[in-house]
Write a protein that holds these residues in place. Structure first.
Motif, PDB file in Angstrom:
ATOM      1  N   ILE A  33      -6.681  -2.464   4.768  1.00  0.00           N
ATOM      2  CA  ILE A  33      -7.281  -1.133   4.861  1.00  0.00           C
ATOM      3  C   ILE A  33      -8.717  -1.209   4.348  1.00  0.00           C
ATOM      4  CG2 ILE A  33      -7.170   1.264   4.085  1.00  0.00           C
ATOM      5  CD1 ILE A  33      -4.146   0.813   3.598  1.00  0.00           C
ATOM      6  N   THR A 134       0.615  14.838   2.959  1.00  0.00           N
ATOM      7  CA  THR A 134       0.922  13.413   2.876  1.00  0.00           C
ATOM      8  C   THR A 134       1.264  12.867   4.252  1.00  0.00           C
ATOM      9  OG1 THR A 134       1.721  13.648   0.607  1.00  0.00           O
ATOM     10  CG2 THR A 134       2.406  11.683   1.805  1.00  0.00           C
ATOM     11  N   ILE A 141       3.511   2.797   3.357  1.00  0.00           N
ATOM     12  CA  ILE A 141       2.281   3.239   2.699  1.00  0.00           C
ATOM     13  C   ILE A 141       1.983   4.670   3.126  1.00  0.00           C
ATOM     14  CG2 ILE A 141      -0.182   2.784   2.401  1.00  0.00           C
ATOM     15  CD1 ILE A 141       0.420  -0.126   3.265  1.00  0.00           C
ATOM     16  N   THR A 142       1.588   5.510   2.181  1.00  0.00           N
ATOM     17  CA  THR A 142       1.204   6.878   2.507  1.00  0.00           C
ATOM     18  C   THR A 142      -0.208   7.166   1.996  1.00  0.00           C
ATOM     19  OG1 THR A 142       2.086   7.861   0.479  1.00  0.00           O
ATOM     20  CG2 THR A 142       3.611   7.629   2.340  1.00  0.00           C
ATOM     21  N   PHE A 143      -0.799   8.238   2.520  1.00  0.00           N
ATOM     22  CA  PHE A 143      -2.104   8.674   2.032  1.00  0.00           C
ATOM     23  C   PHE A 143      -2.177  10.198   2.025  1.00  0.00           C
ATOM     24  CE2 PHE A 143      -2.824   8.675   6.605  1.00  0.00           C
ATOM     25  CZ  PHE A 143      -3.650   9.771   6.816  1.00  0.00           C
ATOM     26  N   ILE A 157      -9.381   9.975  -1.525  1.00  0.00           N
ATOM     27  CA  ILE A 157      -8.153   9.489  -0.867  1.00  0.00           C
ATOM     28  C   ILE A 157      -7.171   8.974  -1.908  1.00  0.00           C
ATOM     29  CG2 ILE A 157      -7.220   7.942   0.903  1.00  0.00           C
ATOM     30  CD1 ILE A 157     -10.185   7.586   1.864  1.00  0.00           C
ATOM     31  N   PHE A 159      -3.861   6.761  -2.056  1.00  0.00           N
ATOM     32  CA  PHE A 159      -2.937   5.868  -1.372  1.00  0.00           C
ATOM     33  C   PHE A 159      -1.730   5.619  -2.277  1.00  0.00           C
ATOM     34  CE2 PHE A 159      -7.011   4.482   0.535  1.00  0.00           C
ATOM     35  CZ  PHE A 159      -6.690   4.571   1.879  1.00  0.00           C
ATOM     36  N   THR A 160      -0.563   5.576  -1.687  1.00  0.00           N
ATOM     37  CA  THR A 160       0.654   5.219  -2.420  1.00  0.00           C
ATOM     38  C   THR A 160       1.281   4.010  -1.742  1.00  0.00           C
ATOM     39  OG1 THR A 160       1.036   7.522  -3.050  1.00  0.00           O
ATOM     40  CG2 THR A 160       2.899   6.016  -3.227  1.00  0.00           C
ATOM     41  N   PHE A 161       1.475   2.953  -2.518  1.00  0.00           N
ATOM     42  CA  PHE A 161       2.033   1.704  -2.002  1.00  0.00           C
ATOM     43  C   PHE A 161       3.405   1.474  -2.638  1.00  0.00           C
ATOM     44  CE2 PHE A 161      -2.555   1.396  -1.926  1.00  0.00           C
ATOM     45  CZ  PHE A 161      -2.819   0.912  -0.645  1.00  0.00           C
ATOM     46  N   ARG A 171      -0.240   3.654  -7.109  1.00  0.00           N
ATOM     47  CA  ARG A 171      -1.089   4.699  -6.548  1.00  0.00           C
ATOM     48  C   ARG A 171      -2.563   4.385  -6.832  1.00  0.00           C
ATOM     49  NH1 ARG A 171       1.748   9.767  -6.077  1.00  0.00           N
ATOM     50  NH2 ARG A 171       0.079  10.935  -7.116  1.00  0.00           N
TER      51      ARG A 171
END
Length: 430
Positions: A33, A134, A141-143, A157, A159-161, A171
């Motif tokens: 990313i 979300t 993966i979310t954002f 931004i 991001f959650t991994f 996060r």
């Protein structure tokens, strides 16, 4: 999930923002990313694409925090280097993307055919998303995008991994460029959620802005003094954001001298701003409801054609001329300053950051002696100052485990680090 964040631009300077997230560095099955891909300005360095840790063709997503060229200007080159992933931003940024990049490409060696081809490609790859919701990417993966209050459409931004082994989440927040409270047209920045890693801008990490509530009166006093001798006031202004703020406040001041916007891009962006009034703050929308359009007032003139720009060079004062570029590195402001700098009746008002090595910075530092008076109004900065940045971090429900400061000169980063550490006891995380 193993994860690395590498700063490819604006790591130790202000412009050229570009940051790479690799979820499986060195392996082909990871997600790559990129956050921003901007042009470096002045003396700031720029990393060639062939020296990126990951080839552009292997980047899955490009997130854009906002549409200033020091955050988006290298997107056409990234595509030419092989990028074919999704471009993700807010709806307002998506609306501003093509005009800003078209202007940036006009200064390159690309043919008109190449420019049109790249515009079509960027339009096809880019997607606008809502704030505060979300969304899912690949592999869990979310954002989520939050309002950054810097310019229309600007966002930070989250991001959650997922970590499948521990069952926990990691996060990461990229602040992008954070704005100030009480900025004309724009809603105030949102408070951030908690995160493990915060990538925080530090442009004004060593400064405090003057009281923004009094900045209209401050501008009025400078203009009254500058125009008393029938001179011309030149305001170098970024086409996106600053031009619209100035028009908003000149409208409120009921200026009695002609105001010229000598910037084709600035005029185009102003039209887009007018169409995006759903993203304005409450005060600006109330003005619109009262039929007081902030971008349309008596004595305001649009200078679109180059022939009209040439005629404007010989205008007699008093008058106000707003023109790009904001750092005087190009654009029509260069012609105006060439004509007006040696006239003591004239004044230049800087209302934005001037990067090291730019003509604007040289003028502010008085390295080039001129007869025109030079003023700097830092209350017009679109960037949060030191205390605003500290307060933004403090507003998190829990402090980050790690903070990395980017997008700032060394003095600004060091001063902000010391302030955050003393305020939050984060000695081991910066």
């Amino acid at each position: 999930m193993k994860l690395t964040v590498t700063h490819l631009g604006a790591k130790e300077c202000v412009t050229g923002s570009c940051h790479l997230i690799e979820t499986q560095p060195g392996f082909s099955n990871g997600i790559n990313i990129l956050v921003d891909c901007g042009i470096a300005q002045g003396d700031d360095p720029e990393l060639p694409f062939d020296q990126f840790p990951v080839a552009p063709a292997d980047i899955d997503y490009l997130f854009l925090t906002h549409a200033h060229v020091d955050h988006i200007g290298r997107v056409p080159g990234l595509i030419e280097a092989g990028f074919d992933g999704e471009i993700i931003c807010t709806h307002a940024t998506q609306a501003l993307l093509i005009p800003m990049l078209r202007d940036a490409m006009s200064f390159s060696a690309r043919s008109e055919k190449d420019v049109h081809r790249l515009e079509a490609r960027i339009d096809k790859l880019s997607w606008g998303f809502e704030l505060h919701e979300t969304f899912a990417l690949k592999k869990g993966i979310t954002f989520k995008l939050g309002n950054a209050g810097h310019i229309l459409g600007s966002c930070f931004i989250l991001f959650t991994f997922p970590d499948e082994e521990s069952g926990n989440e990691y996060r990461v927040i990229f602040s992008g460029d954070l704005g100030c409270n009480d900025t004309p047209i724009l809603p105030d920045p949102d408070a951030p959620e908690s995160c493990d890693l915060l990538i925080l801008e530090s442009t004004y990490g060593n400064r405090l802005h003057p009281d923004r509530a009094n900045r209209v009166e401050t501008l009025r006093k400078v203009l009254d003094k500058a125009l008393a001798d029938n001179g011309i006031v030149y305001i170098p202004a970024f086409s996106l954001g600053r031009t619209q703020e100035l028009l908003y406040e000149l409208d409120k001041m009921n200026i009695k001298v002609p105001v010229f916007v000598d910037s084709p891009l600035g005029l185009e962006i102003t039209k887009i701003y007018a169409e995006l009034d759903e993203f304005w703050d409450e005060d600006a929308r109330k003005l619109l409801e009262k039929s007081d359009h902030p971008f349309d007032f008596k004595g305001l003139y649009a200078v679109e054609k180059f022939q009209d720009h040439q005629k404007l060079l010989n205008i007699k004062g008093p008058a106000i001329i707003i023109a790009g570029s904001g750092m005087c590195t190009g654009g029509r402001i260069v012609d105006h300053l060439r004509h007006g700098l040696e006239d003591s009746r004239n004044d230049i008002i800087f209302v934005g950051y001037q990067a090291k090595g730019t003509p604007g910075r040289r003028l502010i530092e008085k390295k080039d002696p001129v007869k025109a008076a030079i003023h700097t109004l830092t209350a017009y900065s679109a960037h949060a100052d030191q205390q605003m940045l500290v307060n933004w971090v403090r507003s998190m429900p829990q402090l980050p485990r790690e903070i990395r400061l980017v997008h700032g000169d060394s003095e600004a980063r060091q001063a902000l680090k010391e302030k955050i550490v003393s305020s939050h006891s984060l000695n081991n995380s910066m």
